[in-house]
Design a protein around this motif. Sequence first.
Motif, PDB file in Angstrom:
ATOM      1  N   PRO A 144       0.810  -1.226   0.000  1.00 21.91           N
ATOM      2  CA  PRO A 144       0.000   0.000   0.000  1.00 21.91           C
ATOM      3  C   PRO A 144       0.839   1.271   0.000  1.00 21.91           C
ATOM      4  CG  PRO A 144      -0.933  -1.602   1.512  1.00 21.91           C
ATOM      5  CD  PRO A 144       0.382  -2.173   1.058  1.00 21.91           C
ATOM      6  N   VAL A 145       1.973   1.264   0.690  1.00 18.57           N
ATOM      7  CA  VAL A 145       2.845   2.439   0.713  1.00 18.57           C
ATOM      8  C   VAL A 145       3.373   2.736  -0.689  1.00 18.57           C
ATOM      9  CG1 VAL A 145       5.019   3.385   1.595  1.00 18.57           C
ATOM     10  CG2 VAL A 145       3.506   2.129   3.124  1.00 18.57           C
ATOM     11  N   ASP A 146       3.736   1.689  -1.408  1.00 19.59           N
ATOM     12  CA  ASP A 146       4.227   1.877  -2.783  1.00 19.59           C
ATOM     13  C   ASP A 146       3.169   2.538  -3.658  1.00 19.59           C
ATOM     14  OD1 ASP A 146       6.617   0.565  -2.132  1.00 19.59           O
ATOM     15  OD2 ASP A 146       5.772  -1.395  -2.647  1.00 19.59           O
ATOM     16  N   TYR A 147       1.942   2.049  -3.564  1.00 18.04           N
ATOM     17  CA  TYR A 147       0.871   2.597  -4.398  1.00 18.04           C
ATOM     18  C   TYR A 147       0.509   4.015  -3.972  1.00 18.04           C
ATOM     19  CZ  TYR A 147       0.337  -2.003  -6.472  1.00 18.04           C
ATOM     20  OH  TYR A 147       0.575  -3.176  -7.147  1.00 18.04           O
ATOM     21  N   LEU A 148       0.605   4.296  -2.680  1.00 18.47           N
ATOM     22  CA  LEU A 148       0.343   5.651  -2.192  1.00 18.47           C
ATOM     23  C   LEU A 148       1.382   6.621  -2.746  1.00 18.47           C
ATOM     24  CD1 LEU A 148      -1.352   7.476  -0.334  1.00 18.47           C
ATOM     25  CD2 LEU A 148       0.219   6.900   1.513  1.00 18.47           C
ATOM     26  N   LEU A 149       2.657   6.235  -2.687  1.00 19.43           N
ATOM     27  CA  LEU A 149       3.722   7.094  -3.222  1.00 19.43           C
ATOM     28  C   LEU A 149       3.585   7.251  -4.736  1.00 19.43           C
ATOM     29  CD1 LEU A 149       6.882   5.945  -1.220  1.00 19.43           C
ATOM     30  CD2 LEU A 149       5.800   8.190  -1.155  1.00 19.43           C
ATOM     31  N   GLY A 150       3.215   6.160  -5.418  1.00 19.50           N
ATOM     32  CA  GLY A 150       3.031   6.241  -6.856  1.00 19.50           C
ATOM     33  C   GLY A 150       1.893   7.166  -7.233  1.00 19.50           C
ATOM     34  N   LEU A 179      19.076   2.132 -22.901  1.00 16.94           N
ATOM     35  CA  LEU A 179      18.148   1.012 -22.820  1.00 16.94           C
ATOM     36  C   LEU A 179      17.569   0.902 -21.414  1.00 16.94           C
ATOM     37  CD1 LEU A 179      20.283  -1.623 -24.777  1.00 16.94           C
ATOM     38  CD2 LEU A 179      18.395  -0.233 -25.661  1.00 16.94           C
ATOM     39  N   THR A 180      16.275   0.566 -21.332  1.00 15.97           N
ATOM     40  CA  THR A 180      15.622   0.448 -20.027  1.00 15.97           C
ATOM     41  C   THR A 180      14.802  -0.835 -19.962  1.00 15.97           C
ATOM     42  OG1 THR A 180      13.646   1.661 -20.739  1.00 15.97           O
ATOM     43  CG2 THR A 180      15.459   2.951 -19.782  1.00 15.97           C
ATOM     44  N   ARG A 181      14.441  -1.205 -18.739  1.00 19.94           N
ATOM     45  CA  ARG A 181      13.517  -2.316 -18.503  1.00 19.94           C
ATOM     46  C   ARG A 181      12.819  -2.056 -17.177  1.00 19.94           C
ATOM     47  NH1 ARG A 181      16.076  -7.803 -16.262  1.00 19.94           N
ATOM     48  NH2 ARG A 181      14.031  -7.759 -15.279  1.00 19.94           N
ATOM     49  N   PRO A 182      11.614  -2.598 -16.981  1.00 18.00           N
ATOM     50  CA  PRO A 182      10.902  -2.351 -15.723  1.00 18.00           C
ATOM     51  C   PRO A 182      11.506  -3.131 -14.562  1.00 18.00           C
ATOM     52  CG  PRO A 182       9.646  -3.844 -17.116  1.00 18.00           C
ATOM     53  CD  PRO A 182      10.805  -3.369 -17.945  1.00 18.00           C
ATOM     54  N   ALA A 183      11.263  -2.637 -13.370  1.00 18.17           N
ATOM     55  CA  ALA A 183      11.714  -3.338 -12.163  1.00 18.17           C
ATOM     56  C   ALA A 183      10.887  -4.602 -11.964  1.00 18.17           C
ATOM     57  CB  ALA A 183      11.572  -2.424 -10.955  1.00 18.17           C
ATOM     58  N   ASP A 184      11.478  -5.610 -11.339  1.00 15.64           N
ATOM     59  CA  ASP A 184      10.766  -6.868 -11.128  1.00 15.64           C
ATOM     60  C   ASP A 184      10.839  -7.350  -9.678  1.00 15.64           C
ATOM     61  OD1 ASP A 184      13.416  -7.589 -10.987  1.00 15.64           O
ATOM     62  OD2 ASP A 184      13.354  -9.029 -12.642  1.00 15.64           O
ATOM     63  N   MET A 185      11.296  -6.485  -8.761  1.00 12.75           N
ATOM     64  CA  MET A 185      11.408  -6.866  -7.358  1.00 12.75           C
ATOM     65  C   MET A 185      10.847  -5.747  -6.478  1.00 12.75           C
ATOM     66  SD  MET A 185      14.669  -8.542  -5.346  1.00 12.75           S
ATOM     67  CE  MET A 185      15.811  -7.252  -5.809  1.00 12.75           C
ATOM     68  N   GLY A 186      10.064  -6.114  -5.479  1.00 12.33           N
ATOM     69  CA  GLY A 186       9.465  -5.138  -4.592  1.00 12.33           C
ATOM     70  C   GLY A 186      10.443  -4.643  -3.542  1.00 12.33           C
ATOM     71  N   PHE A 187      10.118  -3.495  -2.936  1.00 12.87           N
ATOM     72  CA  PHE A 187      11.021  -2.895  -1.969  1.00 12.87           C
ATOM     73  C   PHE A 187      11.283  -3.788  -0.757  1.00 12.87           C
ATOM     74  CE2 PHE A 187      12.010  -0.144   1.646  1.00 12.87           C
ATOM     75  CZ  PHE A 187      13.102   0.549   1.153  1.00 12.87           C
ATOM     76  N   PRO A 188      10.289  -4.490  -0.200  1.00 13.61           N
ATOM     77  CA  PRO A 188      10.605  -5.364   0.947  1.00 13.61           C
ATOM     78  C   PRO A 188      11.664  -6.410   0.620  1.00 13.61           C
ATOM     79  CG  PRO A 188       8.239  -5.002   0.821  1.00 13.61           C
ATOM     80  CD  PRO A 188       8.827  -4.435  -0.443  1.00 13.61           C
ATOM     81  N   ASP A 189      11.579  -7.034  -0.568  1.00 16.26           N
ATOM     82  CA  ASP A 189      12.593  -8.017  -0.962  1.00 16.26           C
ATOM     83  C   ASP A 189      13.942  -7.355  -1.201  1.00 16.26           C
ATOM     84  OD1 ASP A 189      10.936 -10.202  -0.807  1.00 16.26           O
ATOM     85  OD2 ASP A 189      10.398 -10.186  -2.926  1.00 16.26           O
ATOM     86  N   ILE A 190      13.923  -6.174  -1.811  1.00 14.24           N
ATOM     87  CA  ILE A 190      15.167  -5.426  -2.037  1.00 14.24           C
ATOM     88  C   ILE A 190      15.852  -5.142  -0.705  1.00 14.24           C
ATOM     89  CG2 ILE A 190      16.063  -3.162  -2.737  1.00 14.24           C
ATOM     90  CD1 ILE A 190      13.906  -3.216  -4.962  1.00 14.24           C
TER      91      ILE A 190
END
Length: 218
Positions: A144-150, A179-190
């Motif tokens: 939820p924090v990620d979506y709130l910040l987004g 060149l770019t690519r989207p992220a595939d790992m969430g902040f808690p796992d990071i």
Amino acid sequence: MTTLPHRFLRALDEFNGAHPWDHNAHYHPWILRQLPRRFDSALDVGSGSGDLARLLATRATKVHGIDTDSKIIARAQELTPSATPVTFTTGDALTGIPADTYDVITCVAVIHHLPFTRALTAFRQHLAPGGTLVVLGLSLPTTPVDYLLGGAASPLNAATGWLKNKGRPAPRPASMTALTRPADMGFPDISRKAHAVLPGARLRRRLFWRYTLVWHQR
């Protein structure tokens, strides 16, 4: 029939595309504030068009930038005055790092392209005693924090693009052509994986779909 939210999001994407701005460069002043006023050597991993490497050179005796994209490295060399103490090479961000240690290592919007744990381990091995590692990364929204910040970042992103481009359509800056690519790992796992490799690392979610990591080698 196209729904109103879909039309709004498409219009927002078109607006942002017409008023681009570099989200990574937005954090360059913050990165510099994490570093000593003077240091000997710096490594910028995924150096792109060299904007951060040139900033690091205002404090460092020598700076080396490495990127896998030969075209963006060529552009970085074109943009860098010959008197600036910066060198660039095309190479793998893990195996291509020169066999040396550095007082500062930076990695901006690149680590999600790499095996995360291996990358942090390589950076730690190349960081000199007392050195500083700064990572600006992208994470996948999962909480939820990620979506709130987004959600908060979306209108700010459009407003910032409009202000930076003075309300006029503009081409993408050179720094945004890599060149770019989207992220595939969430902040808690990071955060969990980073602390396993770099005990005491400071991680924080940031606006504009970014997070920061700072670690000091003892």
